[in-house]
Design a protein around this motif. Structure first.
Motif, PDB file in Angstrom:
ATOM      1  N   THR A  48       0.803  -1.229   0.000  1.00 54.61           N
ATOM      2  CA  THR A  48       0.000   0.000   0.000  1.00 54.61           C
ATOM      3  C   THR A  48       0.830   1.270   0.000  1.00 54.61           C
ATOM      4  OG1 THR A  48      -0.155   0.251   2.420  1.00 54.61           O
ATOM      5  CG2 THR A  48      -1.720  -1.255   1.358  1.00 54.61           C
ATOM      6  N   GLY A  49       2.110   1.157   0.376  1.00 53.04           N
ATOM      7  CA  GLY A  49       2.950   2.344   0.409  1.00 53.04           C
ATOM      8  C   GLY A  49       2.894   3.121   1.694  1.00 53.04           C
ATOM      9  N   ARG A  50       2.193   2.612   2.712  1.00 53.73           N
ATOM     10  CA  ARG A  50       2.162   3.285   4.016  1.00 53.73           C
ATOM     11  C   ARG A  50       2.310   2.243   5.122  1.00 53.73           C
ATOM     12  NH1 ARG A  50      -2.249   1.692   6.189  1.00 53.73           N
ATOM     13  NH2 ARG A  50      -4.213   1.419   5.082  1.00 53.73           N
ATOM     14  N   PRO A  51       2.765   2.662   6.307  1.00 51.07           N
ATOM     15  CA  PRO A  51       2.986   1.702   7.396  1.00 51.07           C
ATOM     16  C   PRO A  51       1.683   1.073   7.883  1.00 51.07           C
ATOM     17  CG  PRO A  51       4.123   3.787   7.823  1.00 51.07           C
ATOM     18  CD  PRO A  51       3.188   4.028   6.669  1.00 51.07           C
ATOM     19  N   ALA A  52       1.801  -0.127   8.412  1.00 52.10           N
ATOM     20  CA  ALA A  52       0.654  -0.777   9.039  1.00 52.10           C
ATOM     21  C   ALA A  52       0.239  -0.003  10.289  1.00 52.10           C
ATOM     22  CB  ALA A  52       1.013  -2.214   9.408  1.00 52.10           C
ATOM     23  N   ARG A  53      -1.042   0.003  10.575  1.00 55.32           N
ATOM     24  CA  ARG A  53      -1.569   0.721  11.724  1.00 55.32           C
ATOM     25  C   ARG A  53      -1.331  -0.047  13.020  1.00 55.32           C
ATOM     26  NH1 ARG A  53      -6.935   2.513   8.337  1.00 55.32           N
ATOM     27  NH2 ARG A  53      -6.205   0.758   7.067  1.00 55.32           N
ATOM     28  N   THR A  54      -1.058   0.683  14.094  1.00 53.85           N
ATOM     29  CA  THR A  54      -0.751   0.082  15.388  1.00 53.85           C
ATOM     30  C   THR A  54      -2.018  -0.260  16.166  1.00 53.85           C
ATOM     31  OG1 THR A  54      -0.712   2.197  16.549  1.00 53.85           O
ATOM     32  CG2 THR A  54       1.364   1.448  15.530  1.00 53.85           C
ATOM     33  N   PHE A  55      -1.843  -1.142  17.167  1.00 56.37           N
ATOM     34  CA  PHE A  55      -2.967  -1.451  18.053  1.00 56.37           C
ATOM     35  C   PHE A  55      -3.342  -0.236  18.894  1.00 56.37           C
ATOM     36  CE2 PHE A  55      -4.732  -3.603  21.961  1.00 56.37           C
ATOM     37  CZ  PHE A  55      -5.925  -3.985  21.373  1.00 56.37           C
ATOM     38  N   ALA A  56      -2.378   0.603  19.217  1.00 51.19           N
ATOM     39  CA  ALA A  56      -2.694   1.820  19.964  1.00 51.19           C
ATOM     40  C   ALA A  56      -3.661   2.698  19.176  1.00 51.19           C
ATOM     41  CB  ALA A  56      -1.413   2.589  20.283  1.00 51.19           C
ATOM     42  N   ARG A  57      -3.459   2.773  17.880  1.00 45.02           N
ATOM     43  CA  ARG A  57      -4.389   3.559  17.044  1.00 45.02           C
ATOM     44  C   ARG A  57      -5.758   2.915  17.028  1.00 45.02           C
ATOM     45  NH1 ARG A  57      -3.626   5.295  10.645  1.00 45.02           N
ATOM     46  NH2 ARG A  57      -5.818   5.844  10.294  1.00 45.02           N
ATOM     47  N   TRP A  58      -5.796   1.589  16.874  1.00 44.35           N
ATOM     48  CA  TRP A  58      -7.082   0.890  16.882  1.00 44.35           C
ATOM     49  C   TRP A  58      -7.792   1.120  18.211  1.00 44.35           C
ATOM     50  CZ3 TRP A  58      -9.832  -2.426  19.796  1.00 44.35           C
ATOM     51  CH2 TRP A  58     -10.925  -3.054  19.202  1.00 44.35           C
ATOM     52  N   ALA A  59      -7.057   0.989  19.309  1.00 45.78           N
ATOM     53  CA  ALA A  59      -7.659   1.146  20.634  1.00 45.78           C
ATOM     54  C   ALA A  59      -8.204   2.559  20.834  1.00 45.78           C
ATOM     55  CB  ALA A  59      -6.628   0.815  21.708  1.00 45.78           C
ATOM     56  N   ALA A  60      -7.475   3.560  20.375  1.00 50.93           N
ATOM     57  CA  ALA A  60      -7.949   4.934  20.501  1.00 50.93           C
ATOM     58  C   ALA A  60      -9.233   5.149  19.709  1.00 50.93           C
ATOM     59  CB  ALA A  60      -6.862   5.897  20.030  1.00 50.93           C
ATOM     60  N   ASP A  61      -9.315   4.548  18.519  1.00 52.05           N
ATOM     61  CA  ASP A  61     -10.505   4.691  17.681  1.00 52.05           C
ATOM     62  C   ASP A  61     -11.715   3.983  18.265  1.00 52.05           C
ATOM     63  OD1 ASP A  61      -9.077   6.200  15.878  1.00 52.05           O
ATOM     64  OD2 ASP A  61      -8.708   4.532  14.495  1.00 52.05           O
TER      65      ASP A  61
END
Length: 286
Positions: free
Chosen positions: A266-279
């Motif tokens: 995709t050309g961008r970094p994988a999303r972190t669990f911290a981001r998922w948890a915040a969302d």
């Protein structure tokens, strides 16, 4: 590095399982990239209730391939799941689905790996004239939502194997990898393991969820016997219980090893669990 052989013009993709955890993300990613989406569903009302208005709805059933003829008209890409029908049994209809897809002019097919070897995935890999890609995610970050009731009411998680490791993946990244493979060149004949950017223990996950919700969470570590009893009480069948014991107690290397697939495709970094948890923090708050 993202594959540079891309197809940038708008395309139309037929997405099966479009109301599911991953299917919705495939739909969202395709729309965000400017492509048209047709969702295949057995329940048009349910699909219309949860999918964006711009998504075209087509009624059909993967267990009855001939019901897909109209849905396949005018699409260049097809996203498949490996289970179908009310009982979610492994699909045996892959050869006919792919025959109809090729006849309709479909160029690319992705299949969401179902956790084991399945007849439909084998049919996809053996197909001729189609650029196929198998998308093989490890543990979904969204599985953490199963803990939400216990966290909301008791501030605790009751789980076995506290030291188990997971390179869990954001479901949005699964959808992104599929969307790229469905609309861009260079991904045919590939089986992509899709992970998050880090390896986490159960303690790591709990600390991350606690930080996101602003309140600590206790871990009550269960024995195997206690876990089996809890899962049976929750209504899980013996096959699923056996799978969980093996997956958590003896996590295969692929499930606890970070792969660079998301960034490479995709050309961008994988999303972190911290981001998922915040969302999703509100799901864990009382």
């Amino acid at each position: 590095m993202k594959n540079q052989q891309t197809t940038t013009s708008s395309q139309k993709v037929l997405v099966s399982g479009a109301t599911g955890t991953v299917g919705r993300q495939v739909v969202a990613e395709l729309l965000a990239r400017g492509h048209a989406v047709r969702a295949l569903t057995r329940d048009a009302d349910k699909a219309r209730a949860v999918l964006p208005e711009s998504v075209e709805i087509a009624v059909g059933d993967l267990t009855d391939p001939d019901s897909l003829a109209t849905a396949l008209e005018g699409v260049t890409g097809l996203h498949l799941i490996t289970f179908g029908g009310a009982a979610f049994a492994p699909l045996e209809t892959g050869p006919r689905i792919l025959e109809l897809a090729a006849k309709a002019g479909v160029r690319r097919v992705t299949v969401l790996h179902g956790g084991e070897d399945t007849p439909l995935e084998r049919a996809v890999k053996e197909s001729e004239g189609l650029d196929w890609t198998v998308v093989m995610p490890v543990e979904f970050m969204s599985n953490a939502l199963e803990w939400a009731p216990g966290i909301r009411t008791d501030d605790e998680i009751r789980e076995p194997f506290a030291d188990r490791l997971s390179a869990m993946v954001h479901e949005g990244d699964i959808g992104a990898v599929a969307a790229v493979a469905l609309t861009e060149e260079g991904h045919g004949g590939q089986s992509y393991v899709v992970t998050g950017p880090e390896v986490l223990t159960l303690h790591d996950k709990i600390a991350t969820l606690g930080a996101a919700r602003g309140r600590e969470i206790r871990l009550v570590e269960l024995t195997e016997e206690e876990a089996v009893g809890q899962w049976r009480t929750a209504g899980l069948d013996e096959y699923v219980i056996g799978f969980l014991l093996e997956a958590y107690g003896n996590t295969p290397e692929v499930g606890r090893t970070v792969a660079d697939t998301v960034e490479r495709v995709t050309g961008r970094p994988a999303r972190t669990f911290a981001r998922w948890a915040a969302d999703h923090a509100d799901a864990f708050r009382a």
